[in-house]
Design an enzyme around this catalytic site. Structure first.
Site, PDB file in Angstrom:
ATOM      1  N   GLU A  16       0.835  -1.215   0.000  1.00  0.00           N
ATOM      2  CA  GLU A  16       0.000   0.000   0.000  1.00  0.00           C
ATOM      3  C   GLU A  16       0.864   1.257   0.000  1.00  0.00           C
ATOM      4  O   GLU A  16       0.675   2.170   0.806  1.00  0.00           O
ATOM      5  CB  GLU A  16      -0.956  -0.031   1.191  1.00  0.00           C
ATOM      6  N   GLU A  67      -5.732  -8.445  -1.115  1.00  0.00           N
ATOM      7  CA  GLU A  67      -6.430  -8.186   0.151  1.00  0.00           C
ATOM      8  C   GLU A  67      -7.884  -7.841  -0.116  1.00  0.00           C
ATOM      9  O   GLU A  67      -8.159  -6.917  -0.875  1.00  0.00           O
ATOM     10  CB  GLU A  67      -5.815  -7.012   0.919  1.00  0.00           C
TER      11      GLU A  67
END
Ligand code: BGP
Length: 497
Positions: A186, A390
Site C-alpha cells: 500500500e 487483500e
C-alpha cells in the site's frame, strides 16, 4: 450470477503480514521495525523519543499499553500447523511478508542475519509443501526502525541501497521458489501515513514532540521518489536473478472506488483529482514516468523531489509486471467535505445507495460493485494483470456455547466480491488471483486489536493479550473450501451457515 469465468490456474488464497501474525518481535536477532513502535498504524503517536545527545530516535514503549503485534498469533512458531490447517481449504496461494528487520535487523548491515533467512527458508518451503504459491511482500509497513531513527527513513537516499541489499539477498536465497513478489505494501498510503506506510521520520526533528506532523509534503515526495527508484532497481535485480519471477506494485485501491456526490462539475473534477492521489503511485510504477498533474503540484507547492541522473531511466525501464491491490470498501467525494482515510481506504461522505456495512464499530460500507468498477478502470488505464491480494471482512465474533462460529456475514461478503470479480473477468480484466485478507485471525493493522477478526480460522487471543492461542475453524472455512474446489462456480452458502 453469470457462468463462472475463472481461469483454471486462478490463485485462490489468503494473505497475512509478518508484523500482524508472526510475533517474536525481537527473536533470533530481529530488531524493531516501524510497526513495532505503534499500537496500530492509526495510532496518534508512535512510542518513540528523540535522544538529543545521541542524535537519534529511540524506542519508548508505554508499559501500560498492550502492543499485541509483538506476540501477535505466534505464527513464527506455529506456521507449520497453521499452514497445514489453512491448506485444508485447498488454498492455491499464500501471501505474507518477509520482515526486513529479521534479515537486516538494523537495516544498514552489509551481511544478513542467517537466523532470519533460515526462518523464511522453512516458511516458504512449508507454503510450497502444502501446494500453495508463495506471494511475498518485501516490506509490509516493516521498515527497520533503526533506518528511521538514525537516517530519517525513506527521506534519506541511502535507503535505496539498504533496500536493494535486502532485496537481492532474499531474491537469491529464495530463487525459483517465489514467483510473485511485491515491494511496498500500500505504497499509496505514504501521504496519509508517512511514518508507518512511508517509513519516514524527520531527522533531526524540528519538533521532537510531534514527529509525524513534522514531515512535510516535500519530504514525502522525496521519500516516495526514493521508493520508486528502489522498486525499479529491485525489479531490475529480480529479473537478473530469477527471470521467471514477477514484481508487482501494491496499492490500497479502495480509494479508486470514490464516487462524486452529484453531477456538479467541481465534484466530478474533484473526484478525479482525489483518485489521482492513488493513481500517482501506479502511474509512476506501471507507466514509468511522472505524470503532468503531479508536476503541476510540485510547481505550485514547491515540493519537487531531488531526482538524480539516471533515476528517470530506471523508472522507465523497470515497471511493474502486475498490479497487486487491496480492496475493502468505497466512498463518496464532495468538494465541501474533507476526505479522511484508514486502513480500509478513503472516508468521504455516506453513500445512501449502499445499505450494508461491516459490523460495528468499523462500519465500512460493503460495495462489491466498487471492486468490479476499479478492476475495469485499472485494466483500461494499464492493461496489466491484476492480483487482488487483500479483501475481507473484520468482525468482532466469539465461539457460541457449542464452540462454533457461524459467520454467515463473512460468507456473504466473500460471495458478493467473488461475483463482482467474475463480472470483471468477463469485462476483459486479466486476474491472477484472489487472496482473502486474514484467512486466520491476526492483529488488526489499523487499531492493533485482536477483536477485529478476518479469519476463516479463529484464534483465541483477545485485546488484553489473554488467550490460549488455540485455533478453531469457523463455518466460513468450509465455504471457502467449497468455492475453491469449484473454482468459483459453487457460491451457494450452505443452509447451516
Ligand atoms: C490494509 C493492510 C493490511 C490489513 C488491512 C485491514 O491496509 O495492508 O495490513 O490490516 O488493511 O486493515 P485492518 O487490519 O485495520 O482492518
Amino acid at each position: 450470477m453469470s457462468e463462472s469465468s475463472f481461469p483454471k490456474n486462478f490463485l485462490w488464497g489468503g494473505a497475512i503480514a509478518a508484523n500482524q501474525a508472526e510475533g517474536a518481535w525481537l527473536e533470533d536477532g530481529k530488531l524493531a521495525n516501524v510497526t513495532d513502535t505503534v499500537i496500530g498504524i492509526r495510532s496518534e503517536y508512535p512510542s518513540i523519543k528523540w535522544n538529543e545527545e545521541k542524535n537519534l530516535w529511540e524506542l519508548n514503549l508505554d508499559k501500560d499499553k498492550a502492543y499485541l503485534s509483538h506476540e501477535a498469533i505466534d505464527f513464527y512458531h506455529r506456521f507449520e500447523s497453521d499452514l497445514k490447517l489453512m491448506s485444508g481449504m485447498g488454498l492455491k496461494a499464500f501471501r505474507t511478508s518477509i520482515s526486513w528487520a529479521r534479515i537486516f535487523p538494523r537495516g544498514d548491515e552489509s551481511e544478513p542475519n542467517e537466523k532470519g533467512l533460515a526462518f523464511y527458508d522453512q516458511l516458504i518451503d512449508t507454503i510450497i509443501k502444502y501446494d500453495m504459491e508463495p506471494v511475498i511482500t518485501l516490506s509490509h509497513y516493516e521498515t527497520p526502525f533503526t533506518l528511521l531513527a538514525e537516517y530519517g527513513g525513506w527521506t534519506n537516499r541511502k535507503l535505496i541501497n539498504f533496500f536493494i541489499n535486502y532485496a537481492k539477498t532474499v531474491f537469491k536465497r529464495y530463487q525459483g521458489k517465489v514467483k510473485y513478489w511485491m515491494t511496498f505494501n500500500e505504497i499509496n498510503n505514504a501521504f496519509q501515513n508517512p511514518y508507518v506506510a512511508g517509513g519516514m521520520l524527520p531527522y533531526p526533528p524540528k519538533h521532537p514532540e510531534d514527529p509525524i506532523n513534522d514531515i512535510s509534503e516535500s519530504d514525502i515526495y522525496q521519500g516516495c521518489h526514493h521508493m520508486f527508484v528502489a522498486d525499479a532497481l529491485a525489479t531490475k535485480e529480480l529479473k537478473a536473478i530469477d527471470p521467471n519471477a514477477q514484481m508487482g506494485v501494491m496499492c490500497s485501491f479502495s480509494p479508486l472506488a470514490t464516487y462524486p456526490n452529484n453531477p456538479d462539475p467541481e465534484n466530478i473534477f474533484g473526484t478525479l483529482q482525489f483518485k489521482r492521489n492513488s493513481f500517482f503511485f501506479s502511474d509512476v510504477m506501471c507507466r514509468g514516468y511522472y505524470p503532468g498533474y503531479v508536476k503541476r503540484i510540485w510547481k505550485e507547492h514547491g515540493s519537487k523531489p531531488d531526482i538524480k541522473e539516471g533515476d528517470l531511466d530506471l523508472l522507465k525501464n523497470y515497471t511493474s509486471d502486475y498490479i497487486a491491490f487491496s480492496y475493502y470498501r468505497s466512498t463518496v467525494y464532495d468538494k465541501n467535505t474533507e476526505m479522511g482515510g484508514d486502513t480500509g481506504g478513503a472516508e468521504g461522505i455516506e453513500n445512501p445507495y449502499l445499505v450494508e456495512k461491516s459490523p460495528e464499530p468499523w462500519n465500512w460500507p460493503i460495495d462489491p460493485k466498487g471492486l468490479r468498477y476499479i478492476m475495469n478502470e485499472l485494466t483500461d488505464r494499464y492493461e496489466l494483470p491484476l492480483f487482488i491480494v487483500e479483501n475481507g471482512l473484520g468482525i468482532d465474533e466469539q465461539p457460541n456455547e457449542d464452540g462454533e462460529i457461524n459467520d454467515v456475514e463473512r460468507c456473504r461478503y466473500l460471495k458478493m466480491h467473488i461475483e463482482a470479480m467474475n463480472e470483471a473477468i468477463q469485462d476483459g480484466c486479466e486476474v491472477i488471483g484472489y487472496l482473502w485478507w486474514g484467512p486466520i485471525d491476526i492483529v488488526s493493522a489499523g487499531t492493533g486489536e485482536m477483536k477485529k477478526r478476518y479469519g476463516f480460522i479463529y484464534v483465541d487471543r483477545h485485546n488484553d493479550g489473554s488467550g490460549s492461542l488455540e485455533r478453531l475453524k469457523k463455518n466460513s472455512f468450509d465455504y471457502y473450501k467449497q468455492i475453491i474446489q469449484s473454482n468459483g462456480d459453487n457460491l451457494e452458502i450452505p443452509l447451516n451457515e
